[in-house]
Design an enzyme around this catalytic site. Structure first.
Site, mmCIF file in Angstrom:
data_model
loop_
_atom_site.group_PDB
_atom_site.id
_atom_site.type_symbol
_atom_site.label_atom_id
_atom_site.label_comp_id
_atom_site.label_asym_id
_atom_site.label_seq_id
_atom_site.Cartn_x
_atom_site.Cartn_y
_atom_site.Cartn_z
ATOM 1 N N HIS A 171 0.179 4.575 1.899
ATOM 2 C CA HIS A 171 1.193 5.039 0.939
ATOM 3 C C HIS A 171 0.562 5.999 -0.074
ATOM 4 O O HIS A 171 0.596 5.751 -1.280
ATOM 5 C CB HIS A 171 1.808 3.831 0.223
ATOM 6 C CG HIS A 171 3.292 3.929 0.061
ATOM 7 N ND1 HIS A 171 4.175 3.663 1.077
ATOM 8 C CD2 HIS A 171 4.054 4.277 -1.002
ATOM 9 C CE1 HIS A 171 5.407 3.833 0.649
ATOM 10 N NE2 HIS A 171 5.361 4.213 -0.613
ATOM 11 N N ASN A 177 6.612 9.361 1.121
ATOM 12 C CA ASN A 177 5.698 8.807 2.130
ATOM 13 C C ASN A 177 6.375 8.626 3.486
ATOM 14 O O ASN A 177 5.786 8.939 4.520
ATOM 15 C CB ASN A 177 5.155 7.448 1.667
ATOM 16 C CG ASN A 177 4.245 7.587 0.470
ATOM 17 O OD1 ASN A 177 3.111 8.000 0.607
ATOM 18 N ND2 ASN A 177 4.761 7.266 -0.708
ATOM 19 N N ARG A 182 7.000 10.231 9.049
ATOM 20 C CA ARG A 182 7.827 10.492 10.243
ATOM 21 C C ARG A 182 7.545 11.903 10.789
ATOM 22 O O ARG A 182 7.659 12.143 11.981
ATOM 23 C CB ARG A 182 9.311 10.261 9.909
ATOM 24 C CG ARG A 182 9.603 8.776 9.623
ATOM 25 C CD ARG A 182 11.078 8.468 9.453
ATOM 26 N NE ARG A 182 11.665 8.936 8.206
ATOM 27 C CZ ARG A 182 11.635 8.280 7.033
ATOM 28 N NH1 ARG A 182 11.019 7.107 6.945
ATOM 29 N NH2 ARG A 182 12.210 8.782 5.957
HETATM 30 N N1 ATP Z 1 6.352 -2.884 3.182
HETATM 31 C C1 ATP Z 1 7.124 -1.801 3.286
HETATM 32 N N2 ATP Z 1 8.431 -1.910 3.166
HETATM 33 C C2 ATP Z 1 9.208 -0.824 3.259
HETATM 34 N N3 ATP Z 1 8.771 0.397 3.499
HETATM 35 C C3 ATP Z 1 7.476 0.574 3.645
HETATM 36 C C4 ATP Z 1 6.585 -0.507 3.530
HETATM 37 N N4 ATP Z 1 5.363 -0.032 3.716
HETATM 38 C C5 ATP Z 1 5.480 1.277 3.932
HETATM 39 N N5 ATP Z 1 6.745 1.656 3.905
HETATM 40 C C6 ATP Z 1 7.208 3.035 4.119
HETATM 41 O O1 ATP Z 1 7.519 3.585 2.885
HETATM 42 C C7 ATP Z 1 8.613 4.416 2.980
HETATM 43 C C8 ATP Z 1 9.252 4.578 1.635
HETATM 44 O O2 ATP Z 1 8.352 5.271 0.792
HETATM 45 P P1 ATP Z 1 8.740 6.564 -0.060
HETATM 46 O O3 ATP Z 1 9.925 6.311 -0.926
HETATM 47 O O4 ATP Z 1 7.503 7.102 -0.691
HETATM 48 O O5 ATP Z 1 9.126 7.560 1.098
HETATM 49 P P2 ATP Z 1 10.380 8.514 1.121
HETATM 50 O O6 ATP Z 1 10.123 9.513 2.180
HETATM 51 O O7 ATP Z 1 10.730 8.993 -0.231
HETATM 52 O O8 ATP Z 1 11.491 7.518 1.507
HETATM 53 P P3 ATP Z 1 11.784 6.945 2.913
HETATM 54 O O9 ATP Z 1 10.527 6.471 3.480
HETATM 55 O O10 ATP Z 1 12.771 5.879 2.621
HETATM 56 O O11 ATP Z 1 12.267 8.099 3.636
HETATM 57 C C9 ATP Z 1 9.460 3.754 4.076
HETATM 58 O O12 ATP Z 1 10.263 4.655 4.779
HETATM 59 C C10 ATP Z 1 8.415 3.226 4.998
HETATM 60 O O13 ATP Z 1 8.094 4.194 5.994
#
Ligand code: ATP
Ligand code: MG
Length: 302
Positions: A171, A177, A182
């Site tokens: 993270h 992240n 992805r």
């Molecule tokens: N324990 C966890 N529970 C949920 N998500 C996690 C966990 N560990 C890692 N993640 C990842 O973190 C992401 C969310 O982090 P962050 O908000 O920084 O990313 P984002 O791109 O803004 O949002 P998202 O990932 O929802 O698209 C989740 O999509 C997932 O891939």
């Protein structure tokens, strides 16, 4: 699981054929530009529909009363995916700079302070029991992650999914992240002659659940199964886009003039007449210069 892995390998073979076809790839890349932006952003909470996402990306149009941020996230994701396509063409391993530049695109104009930068603060994921590494550790974990990626030259989709899990568990960013992870998994897949993984917004809950489960138990089997299933589904979508009728060897057999006349139910002289006036043309010739016709041409006679 064995059955799933077998299917994965089968689909990958079909996908490599599509990737080798420049025309099909052009169609796919255009389509993926919107599809990946829509799905990945929806998982993150973006409110644009697939259609609205496409309008933002393809026509640069803002959408009614939707937040500017949602619009920016759509165009940013499209730019980030274009970058991923570019990066997938070089022949070197993925670097930290690659990941930072993808992230920079993702948060461009949204969080300039942290776009393309590792976090300097602690983060926690709401609703999660997992403790994320403290910021000082990110600077050690990221080079280690890159080293791990490079260490073993062999490739499998499974390894790409493992990379996604490792990355989201570090993270490294304040935000973005998931979207960066992805895109990273897709960079790895594209680099290896495959096509992107699409995680459907409707599978968001499971996706998050299996990540968390893998982190808490160190057992990645359900996470793996989820990712492989999602990937097989993605590949089926690509295959379906170009699915022509499976050619039936029997009906596509080429016929010599006598066979062709017989199938068409007319004398050979009639075929010769049609040839003379240019109504039909042989589609090929044998080595011995015999004209060959396809069974499809019968309708031209009728
Ligand atoms: N324990 C966890 N529970 C949920 N998500 C996690 C966990 N560990 C890692 N993640 C990842 O973190 C992401 C969310 O982090 P962050 O908000 O920084 O990313 P984002 O791109 O803004 O949002 P998202 O990932 O929802 O698209 C989740 O999509 C997932 O891939
Ligand atoms: Mg976020």
């Amino acid at each position: 699981m064995l059955k799933l892995l077998k299917e994965l390998t089968e689909k990958e073979k079909q996908i490599r054929l599509i990737v080798g076809d420049a025309q099909k790839m052009k169609v796919l890349q255009d389509w993926l530009l919107t599809e990946l932006a829509y799905t990945s952003n929806a998982i993150e909470g973006n409110t644009l529909s697939r259609k609205e996402t496409n309008m933002a990306i393809a026509q640069n149009r803002t959408i009614g009363s939707k937040p500017i941020k949602d619009y920016l996230e759509a165009t940013n994701h499209a730019d980030a995916f274009k970058l991923v396509l570019e990066l997938s063409k070089n022949n070197r391993a993925v670097t930290e700079d690659d990941i930072l530049s993808i992230h920079k695109q993702i948060l461009k104009g949204i969080d300039e302070e942290f776009s393309g930068r590792y976090r300097t603060v602690r983060v926690r994921i709401s609703g999660s029991h997992v403790i994320m590494p403290n910021p000082a550790k990110v600077y050690k974990l990221m080079p280690e992650f890159i080293k791990w990626l490079k260490a073993d030259k062999s490739f499998s989709a499974h390894k790409a999914f493992a990379a996604h899990l490792k990355f989201v568990s570090i993270h490294p960013f304040v935000d973005g992240n998931g979207r960066t992870a992805r895109l990273l998994v897709n960079l790895i897949l594209l680099k290896n002659g495959l096509l992107p993984l699409i995680i459907r917004p409707r599978d968001r809950k499971q996706y998050i659940y299996y990540i968390e489960e893998a982190q808490l138990t160190q057992d990645t089997s359900k996470y793996d199964k989820f990712m492989i299933t999602a990937y097989i589904r993605s590949m089926n979508t690509y295959i379906g886009m170009f699915d022509e009728k499976v050619p039936d060897i029997q009906t596509n057999r080429l016929l010599k003039i006598s066979e062709f006349a017989k199938e068409a139910g007319v004398p050979v002289s009639t075929i010769r007449y049609y040839l003379r006036i240019g109504k039909i043309k042989p589609i090929s010739k044998t080595d011995g210069d015999y004209m060959l016709f396809s069974i499809d041409q019968i309708k031209d006679i009728k």
